[in-house]
Design a protein around this motif. Structure first.
Motif, PDB file in Angstrom:
ATOM      1  N   TRP A 122       0.813  -1.215   0.000  1.00  0.00           N
ATOM      2  CA  TRP A 122       0.000   0.000   0.000  1.00  0.00           C
ATOM      3  C   TRP A 122       0.846   1.265   0.000  1.00  0.00           C
ATOM      4  O   TRP A 122       0.392   2.310  -0.446  1.00  0.00           O
ATOM      5  CB  TRP A 122      -0.960  -0.024   1.189  1.00  0.00           C
ATOM      6  N   PHE A 123       2.076   1.180   0.483  1.00  0.00           N
ATOM      7  CA  PHE A 123       2.982   2.325   0.361  1.00  0.00           C
ATOM      8  C   PHE A 123       3.366   2.541  -1.101  1.00  0.00           C
ATOM      9  O   PHE A 123       3.449   3.685  -1.570  1.00  0.00           O
ATOM     10  CB  PHE A 123       4.232   2.099   1.213  1.00  0.00           C
ATOM     11  N   LYS A 124       3.589   1.449  -1.810  1.00  0.00           N
ATOM     12  CA  LYS A 124       3.873   1.562  -3.242  1.00  0.00           C
ATOM     13  C   LYS A 124       2.661   2.123  -3.985  1.00  0.00           C
ATOM     14  O   LYS A 124       2.808   2.907  -4.932  1.00  0.00           O
ATOM     15  CB  LYS A 124       4.248   0.197  -3.807  1.00  0.00           C
ATOM     16  N   ALA A 125       1.459   1.746  -3.532  1.00  0.00           N
ATOM     17  CA  ALA A 125       0.239   2.235  -4.176  1.00  0.00           C
ATOM     18  C   ALA A 125       0.084   3.736  -3.985  1.00  0.00           C
ATOM     19  O   ALA A 125      -0.420   4.435  -4.867  1.00  0.00           O
ATOM     20  CB  ALA A 125      -0.978   1.497  -3.623  1.00  0.00           C
ATOM     21  N   VAL A 126       0.523   4.241  -2.822  1.00  0.00           N
ATOM     22  CA  VAL A 126       0.437   5.684  -2.575  1.00  0.00           C
ATOM     23  C   VAL A 126       1.276   6.448  -3.585  1.00  0.00           C
ATOM     24  O   VAL A 126       0.828   7.423  -4.199  1.00  0.00           O
ATOM     25  CB  VAL A 126       0.885   6.012  -1.133  1.00  0.00           C
ATOM     26  N   PHE A 127       2.544   6.025  -3.765  1.00  0.00           N
ATOM     27  CA  PHE A 127       3.443   6.734  -4.676  1.00  0.00           C
ATOM     28  C   PHE A 127       3.081   6.503  -6.142  1.00  0.00           C
ATOM     29  O   PHE A 127       3.528   7.259  -7.010  1.00  0.00           O
ATOM     30  CB  PHE A 127       4.889   6.307  -4.414  1.00  0.00           C
ATOM     31  N   ALA A 128       2.280   5.480  -6.401  1.00  0.00           N
ATOM     32  CA  ALA A 128       1.824   5.232  -7.764  1.00  0.00           C
ATOM     33  C   ALA A 128       0.515   5.953  -8.071  1.00  0.00           C
ATOM     34  O   ALA A 128       0.035   5.904  -9.206  1.00  0.00           O
ATOM     35  CB  ALA A 128       1.654   3.726  -8.003  1.00  0.00           C
TER      36      ALA A 128
END
Length: 264
Positions: A48-54
């Motif tokens: 979900w951290f990767k989803a934020v930056f994406a």
């Protein structure tokens, strides 16, 4: 009961735990690999951290909030320093009124301020402007800087300033070389508090933001009305981390103990 007795320590520990428990739960949930708001039971994931930056909307909103908070905190500090020195050191007609005026946003609900500012900006055709959004934030965060500046000024020894003046230094030089360094911990602490409050502000910002100036808290609010997933927990964890890093940096540079002593 002793102030440092076992019961007092237990009570303090319970209060701190009660205050920190929601933050800890949110930060733990942010590492879940699931699609729902659940505490990870099998393994931790950065999904979900990767989803934020994406997510381009969140990235842009973060940039908006970061720039807005930095500019608003700087402007409020530039306004609060001379006002704080004047209020703390001089007696003049309207001094109490001026102090109350600067501190009044602390007692006015941000919902009321948001509606009033929206009406004002609409009348002057200033809606959707980053400049007016910044001024709105300056209004609500200036009291935090002012209180710390006043406390810092009242806690300084004026003998060093008087010695500098007696040696021929100008008032501008005394302020730059003597006064400002002495009150710098309070000024820096006030700037940081103003930055954090501006960065986290959502109630008032909902009324005065535009599609081009949506801040991160407003974006989170808008996203939460449409869906609830661990993405919100990840964004919240990042905001907690940013605040913690800022406080740690302030402590390493000036020391939070000095700022808190100055405030008292």
């Amino acid at each position: 009961m002793s102030r440092n007795g076992p019961l007092a320590l237990l009570f303090n520990a319970l209060v701190v735990s009660f205050m920190l428990a929601p933050l800890v739960v949110v930060c733990v949930v942010a590492f879940t690999p699931e699609n729902t708001l659940t505490i990870p039971t099998t393994h931790l994931s950065l999904r979900w951290f990767k989803a934020v930056f994406a997510h381009p909307d969140f990235v842009q909103s973060f940039k908006n909030s970061l720039g807005l908070a930095a500019v608003a905190a700087t402007l409020s500090t530039a306004l609060a320093v001379p006002a704080g020195i004047a209020i703390a050191r001089y007696s003049f007609p309207g001094r109490d009124f001026l102090n109350a005026l600067f501190l009044s946003p602390l007692i006015i609900p941000h919902l009321v301020l948001g509606v009033a500012l929206l009406r004002t900006f609409t009348l002057i055709n200033a809606t959707g402007s980053f400049f007016w959004l910044t001024l709105a934030h300056v209004v609500i965060i200036t009291p935090y800087v002012l209180r710390l500046v006043i406390a810092a000024v009242e806690g300084t020894d004026r003998s060093a300033e008087q010695a500098a003046l007696s040696l021929g230094a100008s008032h501008a030089t005394v302020f730059r070389r003597v006064t400002l360094p002495m009150i710098l911990p309070g000024v820096t602490g006030g700037w940081l508090l103003a930055f954090i409050n501006s960065f986290d502000e959502v109630t008032m910002s909902i009324f005065v933001t535009s599609p081009a100036t949506v801040t991160l808290p407003v974006r989170m609010y808008m996203y939460a009305t449409e869906s609830i997933d661990p993405l919100m927990a990840a964004v919240s964890a990042l905001m907690v981390a940013l605040t913690a890093v800022a406080m740690l940096a302030l402590d390493r540079v000036y020391g939070l103990d000095k700022i808190l002593v100055g405030q008292r």
